[in-house]
Scaffold this motif. Structure first.
Motif, PDB file in Angstrom:
ATOM      1  N   GLN A 142      -5.107  -9.590   4.623  1.00  0.00           N
ATOM      2  CA  GLN A 142      -5.097  -8.167   4.245  1.00  0.00           C
ATOM      3  C   GLN A 142      -6.508  -7.678   3.955  1.00  0.00           C
ATOM      4  OE1 GLN A 142      -2.147  -8.574   1.067  1.00  0.00           O
ATOM      5  NE2 GLN A 142      -0.804  -7.175   2.196  1.00  0.00           N
TER       6      GLN A 142
ATOM      7  N   TYR B   6       5.141  -3.986   3.946  1.00  0.00           N
ATOM      8  CA  TYR B   6       4.074  -4.184   4.925  1.00  0.00           C
ATOM      9  C   TYR B   6       4.390  -3.368   6.170  1.00  0.00           C
ATOM     10  CZ  TYR B   6       4.030  -8.492   2.143  1.00  0.00           C
ATOM     11  OH  TYR B   6       4.042  -9.394   1.135  1.00  0.00           O
ATOM     12  N   MET B   9       0.288  -4.018   9.780  1.00  0.00           N
ATOM     13  CA  MET B   9      -0.831  -4.844   9.363  1.00  0.00           C
ATOM     14  C   MET B   9      -2.160  -4.207   9.749  1.00  0.00           C
ATOM     15  SD  MET B   9      -0.573  -7.334   7.489  1.00  0.00           S
ATOM     16  CE  MET B   9      -2.257  -7.857   7.782  1.00  0.00           C
TER      17      MET B   9
END
Lengths: 457, 456
Positions: A142, B6, B9
């Motif tokens: 991330q 999420y 990404m």
């Protein structure tokens, strides 16, 4: 009995699955990283857009309830081995969870530590700046993602497997990459010279700026705590706003020091993966074997090793003491478009008594190396670039000390490339015959039935 | 739900300037070609030469685009950014494409007059636009099916070329794609048209019952029986395909000999559908739905055919409560048109390229049962080398969770597997291989090396 597993990577989850197969114990798996087990080796494919996060999770969500494996998301800050309790950190900042908040503490009857690794940092100036990181966890990915926006250049330090992965990731997004490798050649501590050169060519041909014999000296601060450039050992300045530190990993055990657990570099274990503290096991990247099997390292931070250790510990926990036996070494990787497989003993700098014959395709995209014992001429290792061989066949040949001539003649038996792939076995035979003045003849047939009967006999 | 946590990404720029100038020009050329065909619907461009120009532009545009995309890349897997692309990740353009293709199929099946088809008079619109090619090939004006067949074949040709460039490092993929191109172009498209030109009974010789559900309809049987020696040959060939040739080939090579090497539906899925293969649902629930649906369609097809044949031989159209004329109409409407056409292709950009093959095709169901129970085919796994990454499952167009087998070291023996070989191609560790072998035929599905420790 309450079994608590700390860590939901491949070793922890494999332990949980096998404990469930072998017993009815209550199983709890704790992770601070992600709610569900995902394949760490697939981090790169998420970044490159090959897969979504959920595609990297090998089991569906219903799997865990069905197998009565309780999952907790939270960070454990302290282990009280005397009271057999884990304490969770206060003020946990986990936002991306679908689970209930973790309790304040949890007790166990048996504990498995599957803590994984942390990227190495060697005290480089600026190593803790914003924009400097390794690639190990989902959070690392991330962070890499967040830093990729409008990134001018990434510099990656370290000539190993993660370094080239990171380079390939940025490259897929058309972000310029410089790869600093301390050694003369890429990954030449592990790969023999020729294979190492082949990978180097792949890297350069892909348009990645590969700098061999180059070390990181310093990471430069832009004045606001962000990396803005690196200085190399030749005092060259390379402007970049991301620095990847991929010079290996070490067991993630720093926070466990001084709790009575025997720790060297990793958590020391016996052959049943038990630590010095009763009812506590350690598996995977964080474990260090007191007596590693012959030819093996005490710490092997490899997916397959984690999986085998998880299974071994499960047996031990469930009362069947089976010693850890990883068998014949194997590993695999992919360097850009070049696949790599290794079986058995293949050393970058082999001792006198280990020799090899080496075949390489004209376009330098494929190679086969057969390592053998100089005296007995028994095959001891296979090193393959761009060629797939069948694991079990190679393992059987190595295990049986099969003579080089037999392996060379029967090489087609091990072939695992897709159908219609052009094979080069006769060229390997030619190399063998030239080297030894022998008259070996390639057996080109590789019907599955022959493979099957070879493996069964 | 963690999917909501999420959402994507990619916050970085996942859309680098991939299209260079030549690719832009190629795209424009292809769209001009397509636009010419589309606007012919409104009665424009009804002059023979525009058709050739239109077809040429489409083929040349796609070909140039593909060549430009892959020519200077290193041979290897080319899946970068698939899940970031709007068209390939169920974005706005995927929905638009899905809606447009669906609309085209609706016109094709139920409103051919909108496309300009005229059974008695002169064709207008897009059907009229294709008259010159139809007259050149078979000496008759076009029908909406001729338009469809031509565009279908063109799509397999052009996108097959793209697929071959994309997978040029893998000879299995190259040879397999040449095979589907050959069967579509020569056996499904050219041969029937030429036979019609020679006033012979025409038939797509590879299109087998029950995929070819009207093979046993009275009008088809009469056509073949009255078609002289060639007609009789076709009847015998059609029956031999079902009872002899296909079981034998499936025994030796699995259903792939048909589904990913020969079949036209498979041909389109493998070529034009390739960018959407990852959209198939891999869940256990989808697998369950798949088994009920596909075998349900198979039962429907068998019952329908049995009733139709009963009527053919007895002249009696009522069997119990079933009327043979209405049941075959319903089958044609529900399965033949709606499922295989509208949903089968229209849903490519939303549910992957094999919706029909996976959930509906009765032929695939029969071959699947043979493959599951009496075949030498399986996918073997390479010892312990699986890293559970999920590429194989993600890129399985049939929605098989390949990884769940591979990570256990178990052979993959699944009724639905069409043997396209993409799982083996995308595997970064070389874990999968398609194999045929009889030695272990009764234990193909056993978990041979599921565990590292062999418990005593």
């Amino acid at each position: 009995m309450d079994i608590v597993i700390l860590g939901n990577g491949i070793s922890g989850i494999t332990a949980a699955r096998h404990i469930r197969k072998l017993s009815d114990h209550r199983i709890t798996v704790i992770s601070k990283e992600t709610d569900y087990f995902f394949s760490r080796t697939a981090l790169m494919y998420m970044y490159m857009g090959h897969m979504r996060f959920e595609d990297t999770q090998p089991y569906e969500k219903g799997f865990w309830a069905k197998n009565r494996i309780k999952l907790i998301r939270g960070e454990v800050s302290m282990i009280d081995f005397g009271q057999k309790k884990l304490q969770f950190a206060e003020n946990q900042h986990i936002h991306d969870t679908a689970f209930d908040p973790a309790p304040t503490e949890i007790s166990y009857d048996r504990l498995v530590l599957a803590l994984g690794s942390a990227p190495n940092k060697f005290g480089w100036p600026g190593q803790d700046l914003n924009g400097v990181q390794g690639l190990y966890s989902f959070q690392d990915l991330q962070s890499m993602e967040a830093h990729s926006k409008n990134l001018d250049r990434a510099v990656i330090v370290g000539g190993g497997l993660i370094g080239i992965e990171m380079a390939e990731m940025f490259h897929s997004r058309h972000i310029p990459v410089t790869l600093l490798v301390r050694e003369q050649q890429y990954w030449n501590m592990v790969l023999p010279k020729e294979e190492s050169a082949m990978v180097g060519e792949q890297i350069i041909n892909a348009g990645i700026d590969l700098r061999l014999n180059t070390e990181l000296k310093e990471i430069i601060d832009d004045g606001q705590g962000n990396a803005c450039a690196v200085l190399t050992n030749t005092d060259e300045r390379i402007d970049c706003h991301f620095v990847g530190l991929t010079a290996g990993v070490h067991p993630n055990v720093g926070w466990l020091k001084d709790l009575g657990l025997d720790i060297d570099r990793g958590i020391l274990t016996n052959e049943y993966l038990q630590t010095n503290i009763p009812d506590v096991w350690a598996v995977g990247d964080c474990a260090q074997l007191r007596k590693p099997p012959a030819g093996r390292r005490a710490i092997e931070a490899v997916w397959y090793v984690g999986r085998m250790m998880g299974e071994t510990a499960a047996y031990s926990i469930c009362g069947q003491e089976i010693a850890y036996d990883p068998g014949i070494w194997f590993n695999s990787a992919k360097f850009m478009d070049m696949e790599y497989q290794v079986y058995g003993t293949v050393l970058a700098k082999p001792p006198e008594n280990q020799q090899s014959i080496f075949w390489q395709s004209d376009d330098r995209e494929k190679s086969i190396r057969l390592v053998f014992d100089a005296q007995s001429r028994a095959v001891i290792g296979f090193n393959l670039m761009g060629v797939r061989l069948r694991h079990e066949v190679c393992e059987k040949w190595i295990g049986a000390g099969t003579p080089l001539k037999d392996v060379v003649e029967q090489l087609a038996l091990a072939s695992f490339d897709p159908e219609f792939t052009r094979h080069f076995h006769s060229q390997v035979v030619d190399i063998y015959n030239q080297r030894f003045g022998d008259h070996a003849i390639a057996n080109k047939r590789r019907r599955f039935n022959q493979v099957f009967s070879f493996l069964r006999n | 739900m963690s999917e909501q946590v999420y959402p994507s990404m990619s916050v970085a720029n996942p859309h680098p300037p991939l299209l260079d100038g030549i690719q832009r020009i190629a795209t424009i050329i292809a769209f001009i070609g397509l636009a010419m065909t589309v606007i012919s619907v409104f009665g424009l461009l009804q002059n023979g030469s525009y058709l050739w120009l239109s077809l040429f532009c489409m083929a040349f545009g796609v070909g140039l685009y593909s060549w430009r995309q892959y020519h200077d890349t290193h041979p290897g897997i080319k899946n970068d950014g698939i899940w970031f692309g709007n068209l390939t990740s169920r974005g706005f353009w995927a929905w638009m494409a899905g809606i447009l293709i669906t609309f085209f199929y609706v016109c094709l099946y139920w409103y051919p007059q909108w496309l300009g088809f005229s059974a008695e008079g002169t064709n207008t619109g897009v059907v009229g636009f294709f008259d010159p090619l139809s007259i050149a090939l078979k000496g008759k004006p076009a029908s909406q099916w001729f338009v469809y067949g031509t565009l279908y074949t063109l799509a397999i040709l052009c996108f097959g070329f793209k697929f071959i460039l994309k997978y040029r490092h893998n000879r299995y993929q190259v040879i397999r794609t040449l095979s589907v191109i050959f069967f579509q172009l020569c056996i499904a498209f050219l041969l029937p048209e030429l036979l019609e030109r020679m006033n012979q009974p025409s038939m797509d010789l590879k299109n087998m019952w029950p995929l070819n559900y009207y093979f046993f309809f009275d009008w088809n049987l009469d056509k073949l029986l009255n078609g002289g020696n060639l007609g009789i040959f076709m009847l015998v060939w059609g029956i031999a395909l079902i009872v002899l040739i296909s079981p034998l080939l499936t025994y030796f090579y699995g259903k792939r000999w048909y589904c990913s090497w020969v079949c036209g539906c498979g041909g389109l899925a493998e070529t034009a559908g390739d960018p959407f293969r990852h959209l198939s649902d891999k869940s256990l629930k989808a697998w369950k739905i798949e088994r009920w649906l596909i075998h349900g369609v198979l039962v429907f097809a068998v019952v329908m055919t049995a009733v139709v044949l009963y009527t053919y031989f007895t002249g009696n159209s009522q069997v119990l409560f079933i009327n043979s004329y209405s049941v075959r109409e319903w089958y044609g409407f529900l399965i033949g048109a709606t499922f295989s056409g509208v949903i089968g292709v229209g849903f490519y950009p939303l549910m992957g390229s094999r919706v029909w093959c996976r959930f509906g095709c009765p032929m695939a169901a029969i071959l699947g049962l043979q493959q599951r129970f009496f075949s030498r085919f399986r996918i073997t796994t390479n010892g312990g080398q699986c890293i559970s990454c999920g590429n194989c499952s993600t890129y399985c167009e049939m929605g098989i969770d390949v990884r769940s087998y591979a990570q256990k070291g178990q052979n993959i023996v699944r009724a639905s597997c069409v043997g396209c070989g993409i799982c083996a191609a995308v595997c970064p560790r070389g874990v999968l291989r398609l194999e045929n072998g009889s030695a272990d035929i009764n234990m193909r599905t056993e978990a041979l090396k599921a565990v590292h420790i062999k418990a005593s």
